[in-house]
Design a protein around this motif. Structure first.
Motif, short mmCIF file in Angstrom:
data_model
loop_
_atom_site.label_atom_id
_atom_site.label_comp_id
_atom_site.label_asym_id
_atom_site.label_seq_id
_atom_site.Cartn_x
_atom_site.Cartn_y
_atom_site.Cartn_z
N GLN A 139 0.86 -1.18 0.00
CA GLN A 139 0.00 0.00 0.00
C GLN A 139 0.90 1.23 0.00
O GLN A 139 1.85 1.31 0.78
CB GLN A 139 -0.90 0.01 1.23
N ARG A 149 1.09 5.21 0.63
CA ARG A 149 0.35 6.19 1.42
C ARG A 149 1.10 7.51 1.50
O ARG A 149 2.32 7.54 1.33
CB ARG A 149 0.16 5.66 2.85
N PRO A 150 0.38 8.60 1.82
CA PRO A 150 1.05 9.90 1.97
C PRO A 150 1.99 9.90 3.17
O PRO A 150 1.83 9.11 4.10
CB PRO A 150 -0.09 10.88 2.21
N THR A 168 -0.54 15.13 -0.94
CA THR A 168 -1.20 13.87 -0.62
C THR A 168 -1.23 12.96 -1.84
O THR A 168 -0.78 13.35 -2.92
CB THR A 168 -2.62 14.11 -0.07
N LEU A 169 -1.76 11.78 -1.67
CA LEU A 169 -1.95 10.82 -2.75
C LEU A 169 -3.45 10.71 -2.98
O LEU A 169 -4.17 10.24 -2.10
CB LEU A 169 -1.37 9.45 -2.39
N SER A 208 -5.17 7.28 -2.27
CA SER A 208 -4.61 6.68 -1.07
C SER A 208 -5.61 5.79 -0.34
O SER A 208 -6.75 6.18 -0.15
CB SER A 208 -4.15 7.79 -0.13
N PRO A 209 -5.21 4.60 0.09
CA PRO A 209 -3.90 4.04 -0.25
C PRO A 209 -3.90 3.45 -1.65
O PRO A 209 -4.87 2.81 -2.06
CB PRO A 209 -3.69 2.94 0.79
N VAL A 221 4.27 7.11 -8.00
CA VAL A 221 3.45 7.66 -6.93
C VAL A 221 2.69 8.87 -7.48
O VAL A 221 3.31 9.81 -8.00
CB VAL A 221 4.32 8.09 -5.72
N ALA A 240 6.54 9.41 -0.34
CA ALA A 240 5.41 8.58 0.12
C ALA A 240 5.99 7.50 1.00
O ALA A 240 7.21 7.37 1.17
CB ALA A 240 4.66 7.98 -1.07
#
Length: 153
Positions: free
Chosen positions: A68, A70-71, A82-83, A86-87, A100, A119
């Protein structure tokens, strides 16, 4: 703590001097991923913009696991980075380069430089479901209530 072996391979043109994913502390769940631009450059994310940032890595994740993406909390809090997915999930059968998707939700441009930690990746077990269509579902006290039906917050 369990350990799972993840094999890594550089993509052609990647900067092999960029650090591999690493855990910042002994108790960290996520290993930091870094930007690895083929031209060793940078990308500026204007407010509201998003970009696919390469890591220069491919990976072999064992069957029964996923990674996973994630940010990083500091980037999210300080810069609004951020992403959006996410996730993000990297499946065990994917062998392409890990990228990413970064989004700038902040109010100022943000420069992602070659080698920056962008990330974190978390290795997680996967359970697949066996789906079955039935005539009716067992009722519960909640029933079909959703989107705030259990009260405030």
């Amino acid at each position: 703590m369990n350990t799972v072996a993840i094999e890594l391979a550089w993509v052609e043109g990647a900067d092999r001097d960029i650090a591999l994913p690493a855990y910042a502390t002994e108790g960290a769940a996520g290993a930091d991923l870094r930007a690895n631009f083929p031209d060793r450059g940078a990308v500026t994310l204007e407010p509201g913009a998003r970009a696919l940032v390469p890591t220069g890595l491919r990976m072999a994740i064992p069957e029964g696991y996923e990674v996973q993406v994630r940010p990083r909390s500091g980037l999210a809090l300080k810069h609004g980075l951020t992403l959006p997915n996410s996730p993000g999930t990297i499946d065990s059968d994917y062998r392409g380069e890990v990228g990413v998707i970064l989004a700038n939700l902040g109010d100022a441009p943000f420069v992602v430089a070659h080698g920056d930690r962008i990330a974190q990746m978390v290795v997680a077990p996967v359970t697949q479901a066996a789906f079955a269509v039935v005539e009716d579902l067992v009722d519960t006290l909640r029933g079909a209530g959703g989107f705030g039906s259990t009260g405030r917050g």
